[in-house]
Design a protein around this motif. Structure first.
Motif, PDB file in Angstrom:
ATOM      1  N   ASP A 155       0.823  -1.208   0.000  1.00 24.53           N
ATOM      2  CA  ASP A 155       0.000   0.000   0.000  1.00 24.53           C
ATOM      3  C   ASP A 155       0.860   1.261   0.000  1.00 24.53           C
ATOM      4  O   ASP A 155       1.529   1.577   0.980  1.00 24.53           O
ATOM      5  N   PHE A 156       0.825   1.993  -1.126  1.00 23.51           N
ATOM      6  CA  PHE A 156       1.511   3.281  -1.255  1.00 23.51           C
ATOM      7  C   PHE A 156       0.564   4.458  -1.003  1.00 23.51           C
ATOM      8  O   PHE A 156       0.940   5.603  -1.257  1.00 23.51           O
ATOM      9  N   ALA A 157      -0.654   4.192  -0.550  1.00 22.31           N
ATOM     10  CA  ALA A 157      -1.605   5.285  -0.369  1.00 22.31           C
ATOM     11  C   ALA A 157      -1.105   6.263   0.684  1.00 22.31           C
ATOM     12  O   ALA A 157      -0.653   5.846   1.755  1.00 22.31           O
ATOM     13  N   PRO A 158      -1.150   7.565   0.400  1.00 24.38           N
ATOM     14  CA  PRO A 158      -0.730   8.552   1.404  1.00 24.38           C
ATOM     15  C   PRO A 158      -1.780   8.701   2.492  1.00 24.38           C
ATOM     16  O   PRO A 158      -2.928   8.315   2.320  1.00 24.38           O
ATOM     17  N   GLY A 159      -1.374   9.260   3.612  1.00 23.80           N
ATOM     18  CA  GLY A 159      -2.345   9.586   4.646  1.00 23.80           C
ATOM     19  C   GLY A 159      -2.214   8.807   5.931  1.00 23.80           C
ATOM     20  O   GLY A 159      -2.954   9.044   6.876  1.00 23.80           O
ATOM     21  N   LEU A 160      -1.270   7.847   5.988  1.00 26.92           N
ATOM     22  CA  LEU A 160      -1.114   7.068   7.211  1.00 26.92           C
ATOM     23  C   LEU A 160       0.335   7.085   7.688  1.00 26.92           C
ATOM     24  O   LEU A 160       1.266   7.020   6.883  1.00 26.92           O
ATOM     25  N   PRO A 161       0.529   7.117   9.016  1.00 28.20           N
ATOM     26  CA  PRO A 161       1.863   6.904   9.572  1.00 28.20           C
ATOM     27  C   PRO A 161       2.128   5.403   9.673  1.00 28.20           C
ATOM     28  O   PRO A 161       1.285   4.588   9.266  1.00 28.20           O
ATOM     29  N   ASP A 162       3.245   5.030  10.235  1.00 23.71           N
ATOM     30  CA  ASP A 162       3.548   3.617  10.461  1.00 23.71           C
ATOM     31  C   ASP A 162       2.753   3.145  11.677  1.00 23.71           C
ATOM     32  O   ASP A 162       3.102   3.442  12.824  1.00 23.71           O
ATOM     33  N   LEU A 163       1.688   2.415  11.416  1.00 25.03           N
ATOM     34  CA  LEU A 163       0.816   1.989  12.512  1.00 25.03           C
ATOM     35  C   LEU A 163       1.504   0.973  13.415  1.00 25.03           C
ATOM     36  O   LEU A 163       1.119   0.817  14.582  1.00 25.03           O
ATOM     37  N   ARG A 164       2.523   0.294  12.888  1.00 27.52           N
ATOM     38  CA  ARG A 164       3.270  -0.656  13.712  1.00 27.52           C
ATOM     39  C   ARG A 164       4.093   0.066  14.781  1.00 27.52           C
ATOM     40  O   ARG A 164       4.511  -0.543  15.762  1.00 27.52           O
ATOM     41  N   ALA A 165       4.325   1.363  14.557  1.00 28.74           N
ATOM     42  CA  ALA A 165       5.168   2.130  15.489  1.00 28.74           C
ATOM     43  C   ALA A 165       4.361   2.798  16.597  1.00 28.74           C
ATOM     44  O   ALA A 165       4.933   3.515  17.422  1.00 28.74           O
ATOM     45  N   PHE A 166       3.051   2.584  16.614  1.00 28.68           N
ATOM     46  CA  PHE A 166       2.249   3.245  17.660  1.00 28.68           C
ATOM     47  C   PHE A 166       2.757   2.812  19.038  1.00 28.68           C
ATOM     48  O   PHE A 166       2.905   1.604  19.308  1.00 28.68           O
ATOM     49  N   PRO A 167       3.010   3.762  19.944  1.00 26.35           N
ATOM     50  CA  PRO A 167       3.587   3.429  21.260  1.00 26.35           C
ATOM     51  C   PRO A 167       2.535   2.861  22.211  1.00 26.35           C
ATOM     52  O   PRO A 167       2.121   3.509  23.179  1.00 26.35           O
ATOM     53  N   ARG A 168       2.121   1.647  21.938  1.00 22.66           N
ATOM     54  CA  ARG A 168       1.007   1.049  22.696  1.00 22.66           C
ATOM     55  C   ARG A 168       1.261   1.054  24.200  1.00 22.66           C
ATOM     56  O   ARG A 168       0.401   1.463  24.986  1.00 22.66           O
ATOM     57  N   ARG A 169       2.406   0.541  24.617  1.00 22.48           N
ATOM     58  CA  ARG A 169       2.659   0.411  26.054  1.00 22.48           C
ATOM     59  C   ARG A 169       2.648   1.777  26.744  1.00 22.48           C
ATOM     60  O   ARG A 169       2.008   1.944  27.794  1.00 22.48           O
ATOM     61  N   ARG A 170       3.319   2.752  26.139  1.00 21.77           N
ATOM     62  CA  ARG A 170       3.377   4.076  26.769  1.00 21.77           C
ATOM     63  C   ARG A 170       2.015   4.751  26.760  1.00 21.77           C
ATOM     64  O   ARG A 170       1.676   5.485  27.701  1.00 21.77           O
ATOM     65  N   TRP A 171       1.239   4.511  25.710  1.00 21.02           N
ATOM     66  CA  TRP A 171      -0.092   5.121  25.678  1.00 21.02           C
ATOM     67  C   TRP A 171      -1.001   4.492  26.734  1.00 21.02           C
ATOM     68  O   TRP A 171      -1.764   5.190  27.412  1.00 21.02           O
ATOM     69  N   VAL A 172      -0.920   3.176  26.872  1.00 19.15           N
ATOM     70  CA  VAL A 172      -1.706   2.499  27.920  1.00 19.15           C
ATOM     71  C   VAL A 172      -1.304   3.018  29.291  1.00 19.15           C
ATOM     72  O   VAL A 172      -2.151   3.261  30.169  1.00 19.15           O
ATOM     73  N   GLU A 173      -0.003   3.199  29.490  1.00 22.46           N
ATOM     74  CA  GLU A 173       0.465   3.731  30.775  1.00 22.46           C
ATOM     75  C   GLU A 173      -0.067   5.139  31.012  1.00 22.46           C
ATOM     76  O   GLU A 173      -0.437   5.495  32.141  1.00 22.46           O
ATOM     77  N   ALA A 174      -0.121   5.950  29.943  1.00 24.21           N
ATOM     78  CA  ALA A 174      -0.632   7.310  30.094  1.00 24.21           C
ATOM     79  C   ALA A 174      -2.107   7.304  30.463  1.00 24.21           C
ATOM     80  O   ALA A 174      -2.553   8.046  31.345  1.00 24.21           O
ATOM     81  N   VAL A 175      -2.896   6.439  29.802  1.00 24.29           N
ATOM     82  CA  VAL A 175      -4.327   6.344  30.104  1.00 24.29           C
ATOM     83  C   VAL A 175      -4.528   5.824  31.523  1.00 24.29           C
ATOM     84  O   VAL A 175      -5.346   6.352  32.300  1.00 24.29           O
ATOM     85  N   ARG A 176      -3.761   4.789  31.892  1.00 25.79           N
ATOM     86  CA  ARG A 176      -3.903   4.204  33.233  1.00 25.79           C
ATOM     87  C   ARG A 176      -3.545   5.231  34.305  1.00 25.79           C
ATOM     88  O   ARG A 176      -4.230   5.335  35.337  1.00 25.79           O
ATOM     89  N   SER A 177      -2.502   6.004  34.055  1.00 23.06           N
ATOM     90  CA  SER A 177      -2.091   7.021  35.024  1.00 23.06           C
ATOM     91  C   SER A 177      -3.194   8.044  35.252  1.00 23.06           C
ATOM     92  O   SER A 177      -3.450   8.441  36.403  1.00 23.06           O
ATOM     93  N   GLN A 178      -3.851   8.466  34.172  1.00 23.25           N
ATOM     94  CA  GLN A 178      -4.914   9.464  34.320  1.00 23.25           C
ATOM     95  C   GLN A 178      -6.136   8.892  35.020  1.00 23.25           C
ATOM     96  O   GLN A 178      -6.756   9.548  35.849  1.00 23.25           O
TER      97      GLN A 178
END
Length: 501
Positions: free
Chosen positions: A142-165
């Motif tokens: 897929d060469f379609a523009p408009g998306l970042p690398d979804l594999r690079a989403f910082p899942r662990r850090r984002w979960v930690e941020a949500v849990r902290s709040q």
């Protein structure tokens, strides 16, 4: 300069005045953290805005300033080059670097204006509007523009941020958010935009939205209520945003884009008082708005009592140098700034923002009754992510990843398709590939699709197709590194089939 053992802490430096601005105080210690060249850039930018470095004043030679700072000459040349690109300075070979003549801005604090996915548009969950929908067909590459690398989403850090709040959030914060969004989100974001994008903003004029498309639609309604019925857009430009403006009831008028950005000389001939632009990295051409056109665009806005809608598209991803600062930072009374997390994190986060002049902030607040906002938890999680340095670390990581991927893509294209020209600065998540004049871009798209490769026809982003200048827009953000060579090989076969022997 204060020496602290082996460590040098540079507090301030004086720069030459009147026509030689060598006596103006420039403090590189009070403009926030960061490498010295970034702090020097911010300090000089602020000195120009404050008038301490007046128009026409000559800055000291880079070697002189470097000696005063006790740093390498590279630090100074980086800062000067950045401000030249942003339109604050002008440099000519054999002459001094001088402060550019800028039009004076109003000091009233209020402008006199009478008033699904898109670049930077997170939260719509939609793919780029001008591309065919995915359901009927699955593309292996897929060469379609408009998306970042979804594999690079910082899942662990984002979960930690949500849990902290969730763990620390007072129960009083679990109700409906205030107008404009959570105060903590707005003020943390304002600090980030000042620090990293050179914006002039505080939290009062930040409005949380679902993404750029959502923010543009909401401000467009306010423009319409103020009597503005037409708006200029870049041609070519992101189709979904143009469609969003038209759905709100504004008439869109195309303005050509060349290798220096939007043609402001064409804009001034139109009967419009608002324009939507992507100056940091134009979509889809990939050019950066030239310094003299930045100045001309803001002059136009003041002369017509108008408003510039600045989509800060792909601004975080510049690989050959620091990205240029925002237009909004030069004239916050005439520019509304839009951004989102759709390119830096993921469209799934559904979080964006707009920074508006006070007059338009009041209009937005008045129209927000019943307006659905992004999740309070998402807003607070992002604020925590920024405050703890997680967002800056994530951007540094993916910026390096995208730079290497772009280099690999460009090298592969030059090897397999040397007859095709590659356009756009080293930035963002896409490039433009200009095909031979005899080729049909639509045919190449079809041939590539038959091979399982999704690509976008440049014509789909033009208001009026131009078969004499065929091209493709190739997004590489979500293309795996391991798939670059294979994707280019199949694309080259599609191009050669379309052009014949």
């Amino acid at each position: 300069m204060i020496l602290n053992g082996a460590r040098r802490t540079i507090r301030q430096v004086t720069i030459p005045r009147v026509t030689l601005a060598w006596d103006a105080l420039v403090d590189v210690d009070v403009v926030g953290p960061g490498p010295l060249h970034e702090r020097l850039t911010r300090a000089l930018r602020q000195a120009i805005r404050d008038g301490r470095l007046p128009p026409g004043a000559a800055l000291p030679p880079s070697r002189t300033l470097a000696a005063n700072l006790g740093c390498s000459r590279w630090v100074v040349t980086q800062a000067y080059g950045q401000l030249v690109a942003e339109g604050y300075l002008t440099a000519r070979t054999g002459s001094a670097t001088r402060v550019r003549e800028l039009e004076p801005t109003s000091t009233s604090g209020t402008p006199r204006v009478g008033a699904p996915a898109a670049p930077g548009a997170g939260g719509t969950g939609a793919r780029p509007g001008s591309l065919p929908p995915r359901p009927e067909r699955t593309f292996r590459l897929d060469f379609a523009p408009g998306l970042p690398d979804l594999r690079a989403f910082p899942r662990r850090r984002w979960v930690e941020a949500v849990r902290s709040q969730l763990a620390t959030l007072p129960y009083t914060e679990l109700g409906y958010p205030p107008e404009g969004g959570c105060a903590r989100f707005r003020w943390v974001l304002a600090d980030y935009l000042r620090r990293c994008r050179g914006a002039q903003v505080d939290g009062d004029d930040v409005t949380c939205c679902a993404g750029v498309a959502d923010g543009v639609a909401r401000l467009a309604r306010c423009l319409r209520e103020a009597g503005i019925r037409r708006i200029a857009v870049e041609d070519p430009g992101w189709t979904r945003l143009r469609q969003t403006l038209e759905r709100v009831g504004l008439e869109t008028v195309g303005v050509p884009v060349d290798d220096r950005g939007i043609r402001v000389d064409e804009l001034v001939r139109l009967d419009v008082r608002a324009v939507l632009v992507t100056p940091a990295h134009q979509f889809p051409t990939g050019v950066v708005l030239a310094p003299e056109r930045r100045t001309a665009l803001l002059t136009w806005a003041r002369e017509v009592d108008g408003l510039v809608l600045e989509d800060d598209y792909d601004a975080e991803f510049r690989y050959d140098r620091r990205p240029v600062g925002t237009l909004q930072g030069t004239d916050p009374e005439r520019v509304a700034l839009f951004g989102s997390l759709s390119k830096t994190l993921s469209p799934a986060v559904g979080l964006g923002w707009m920074v508006t002049p006070p007059r338009w902030t009041r209009a937005l607040r008045a129209s927000e009754v019943g307006q659905t906002q992004p999740s309070v938890l998402q807003q607070l999680a992002f604020a925590h992510f920024v405050e703890t340095g997680g967002y800056d670390r994530h951007l540094r990581s993916v910026r390096q990843r995208y730079r290497h991927r772009r280099d690999a893509l460009v090298a592969a294209l030059r090897t397999r398709l040397p007859e095709c020209a590659i356009a756009g600065v080293a930035a963002g998540l896409h490039i433009v590939l200009h095909l031979p004049p005899a080729a049909s871009a639509a045919t190449v798209v079809k041939n590539a699709a038959d091979a399982g490769v999704r690509v976008a026809d440049l014509d789909t982003y033009r208001i009026h197709p131009d078969p004499t200048s065929p091209g493709l827009v190739l997004g590489y953000g979500n293309l795996p590194d391991s798939a670059v060579d294979e994707a280019v090989r199949l694309l080259a076969m599609a191009v050669h089939r379309a052009t014949g022997p």
